[in-house]
Motif scaffolding. Structure first.
Motif, short mmCIF file in Angstrom:
data_model
loop_
_atom_site.label_atom_id
_atom_site.label_comp_id
_atom_site.label_asym_id
_atom_site.label_seq_id
_atom_site.Cartn_x
_atom_site.Cartn_y
_atom_site.Cartn_z
N ASP A 54 0.86 -1.17 0.00
CA ASP A 54 0.00 0.00 0.00
C ASP A 54 0.91 1.23 0.00
O ASP A 54 2.10 1.13 0.32
N ASN A 153 -8.14 -3.54 7.50
CA ASN A 153 -8.50 -2.19 7.05
C ASN A 153 -8.83 -1.28 8.23
O ASN A 153 -9.78 -0.50 8.18
N LEU A 208 -14.50 -0.64 1.03
CA LEU A 208 -13.32 0.09 1.49
C LEU A 208 -13.81 1.40 2.09
O LEU A 208 -14.93 1.82 1.83
N THR A 210 -12.45 5.51 3.77
CA THR A 210 -11.45 6.47 4.21
C THR A 210 -12.14 7.49 5.10
O THR A 210 -13.35 7.72 4.98
N TRP A 269 -11.40 -0.56 -5.70
CA TRP A 269 -10.21 -1.19 -5.11
C TRP A 269 -9.50 -0.27 -4.12
O TRP A 269 -8.74 -0.74 -3.28
N GLY A 270 -9.67 1.00 -4.25
CA GLY A 270 -8.97 1.92 -3.35
C GLY A 270 -9.70 3.24 -3.30
O GLY A 270 -10.42 3.61 -4.24
N ARG A 272 -9.14 7.42 -1.73
CA ARG A 272 -8.38 8.48 -1.06
C ARG A 272 -9.22 9.76 -1.10
O ARG A 272 -10.09 9.92 -1.95
N CYS A 280 -11.11 7.43 -6.44
CA CYS A 280 -11.47 6.03 -6.24
C CYS A 280 -10.94 5.17 -7.38
O CYS A 280 -11.30 5.39 -8.54
N VAL A 324 -3.60 -0.02 -5.73
CA VAL A 324 -3.35 1.03 -4.74
C VAL A 324 -2.98 2.33 -5.43
O VAL A 324 -2.50 2.34 -6.58
N THR A 336 1.13 5.11 -8.10
CA THR A 336 0.50 3.79 -8.02
C THR A 336 1.57 2.72 -7.87
O THR A 336 2.77 2.99 -7.94
#
Length: 358
Positions: A54, A153, A208, A210, A269-270, A272, A280, A324, A336
Motif C-alpha cells: 500500500d 482495514n 473500502l 477512508t 479497489w482503493g 483516497r 477512487c 493502490v 500507483t
C-alpha cells in the motif's frame, strides 16, 4: 362504496410505504462523468518488488507498506524516489511483526499503525524515529479487540480511537480505544441490499473506506457494487451514489453458477480523499481472468473522481492496472504500484484542473 374506499386506503398506504423505503435507501444514480482523460505512466528507478503493498504520501515522504518483504515499511523521498529508511522487521522478538495485516497512517501525529495479527496488537511506528534510527523498533502498541478473530482495514479515527469494518452489516464500523476496548459503532443505515443476509455477501468486508477527520466524514466504496456512501461520525447517511455502471452485488450462493461468474464484477479497489475530492480506483470488469491457465485478478485501470458531496467530476484512464494509489499534490502526481510491473509508477496530473470542471 366501502369496498372502493378500503381499496383506495390500501393503495395510499402502499404508495407511502414504497415511497418511504425509497427515501430511506436514498440512492442517487449517474451514468456519465463530465470529462475523461488518459494518463501516461512514468516509471522511476525504484525497482522494489513488494507484492501486497500500500502507498501513502506524508509530507516529503512516500511510504510503501508490504505484508511480504522481510522489512514491512519502506520510506522514500517522494520527490526523488530515493530510499531513506526501512523498518518493520518480521519475527517474534520485541517490536517485531509476527503476522502482518496492514497499516493505518495517523497524519496528525506522524505515526504508522501496523496491525500484527500474530501478536494481537497494532504497533506504533513513529515516522521520525524510523528516519533517525536504522535499528528502530516500536516500543508501544495498541491491543486488537478480543471479539473479532482478526481485523482488517483499520484506520486511526481521532483522539486515540481506531475503527475497523464490522462484518455483521448492522454497523459499517466498530470503534475501539488504545486498550482494545470496543467503545462505539457507526451504524449502517442505508438499507442497501436488505434481502441479502451477511453470509451471502461475496466478501466478509464488502467495502473500502477512508476518513476525513476535519470534516468528520466517512466515505465508503463497495467492492462488488458501484456504490459510494458518505456518513458522519454518528452514522447519519449524508448521501448514497451509484454509477456509472449500475453493478449490483451478487449473492454468494450464486458464485458457482456460470451466469454469476460472468456477471460478478469488481468495482472499487482503493479510495483516497483530500479537502475537496474523492479519488477512487475503479474496475467495473470481471474480478478474475485466466492467464496461462491460472486465474489472475483484474485490478483497476480507472480513477473516478468525485466531489466531497459525491458528484462525478472526472474519469482517468491509467496505463497499468493497480490495486493502490497515493496523491502527491505538491508535485502534481498520482502514484500507483502495479503488481504486474513490481515497481512504483506515477502519472503527472494537474489537480487544479478539477476546480475548473467542478
Amino acid at each position: 362504496m366501502k369496498k372502493n374506499l378500503t381499496i383506495s386506503i390500501f393503495l395510499i398506504v402502499l404508495i407511502c410505504l414504497l415511497g418511504c423505503r425509497q427515501e430511506d435507501q436514498g440512492i442517487e444514480t449517474f451514468t456519465e462523468f463530465p470529462l475523461t482523460d488518459t494518463l501516461e505512466a512514468i516509471e522511476p528507478n525504484v525497482k522494489a518488488y513488494f507484492r501486497g503493498a500500500d502507498l501513502y504520501v506524508y509530507d516529503s515522504l512516500l511510504i510503501l507498506e508490504t505484508m511480504y518483504a522481510d522489512n514491512k515499511l519502506h520510506l522514500y523521498n517522494k520527490n526523488t524516489f530515493e530510499q531513506l529508511a526501512i523498518s518493520g522487521v518480521s519475527g517474534k522478538g520485541p517490536g517485531e511483526i509476527r503476522n502482518p495485516f496492514g497499516t493505518a497512517l495517523d497524519r496528525q501525529n506522524g505515526v504508522i499503525w501496523y496491525c500484527d495479527q500474530g501478536n494481537r496488537n497494532i504497533w506504533k511506528f513513529e515516522i521520525e524515529g524510523i528516519l533517525k534510527d536504522t535499528a528502530y523498533r516500536p516500543k508501544k502498541s495498541v491491543k486488537i479487540p478480543s471479539g473479532p478473530k482478526f481485523i482488517s482495514n483499520h484506520k486511526y479515527l481521532r483522539d486515540g480511537l481506531f475503527t475497523y469494518p464490522d462484518n455483521e452489516r448492522a454497523n459499517y464500523l466498530k470503534t475501539f480505544n488504545t486498550k482494545g476496548e470496543i467503545v462505539d459503532s457507526i451504524p449502517n443505515r442505508t438499507n442497501i441490499y436488505p434481502d441479502l443476509k451477511p453470509k451471502e455477501i461475496m466478501y466478509t468486508t464488502w467495502y473500502l473506506y477512508t476518513i476525513h477527520p476535519s470534516k468528520e466524514r466517512i466515505f465508503l466504496a463497495y467492492h462488488n457494487a458501484d456504490i459510494i456512501v458518505c456518513t458522519d461520525f454518528e452514522g447519519n447517511v449524508l448521501y448514497v451514489k451509484q454509477g456509472p455502471d449500475m453493478i449490483q452485488e451478487k449473492p454468494k450462493r450464486m458464485a458457482a453458477r456460470e451466469e454469476a461468474k460472468e456477471n460478478k464484477k469488481s468495482t472499487y479497489w482503493g479510495i483516497r480523499a483530500d479537502d475537496k475530492y474523492l479519488y477512487c480506483l475503479y474496475s467495473g470488469r470481471n474480478s478474475w481472468r485466466m492467464e496461462n491457465d491460472k486465474p489472475t485478478p483484474q485490478y483497476s485501470r480507472k480513477i473516478l473522481i468525485f466531489t466531497q458531496e459525491g458528484d462525478p467530476v472526472m474519469k482517468l484512464r491509467l496505463e497499468h492496472p493497480t490495486p493502490v494509489l497515493a496523491l502527491d499534490k505538491e508535485n502534481d502526481r498520482i502514484i500507483t504500484y502495479p503488481w504486474s510491473i513490481g515497481n512504483v509508477v506515477y502519472y503527472n496530473f494537474d489537480f487544479d484542473r478539477l476546480d475548473e470542471i467542478d
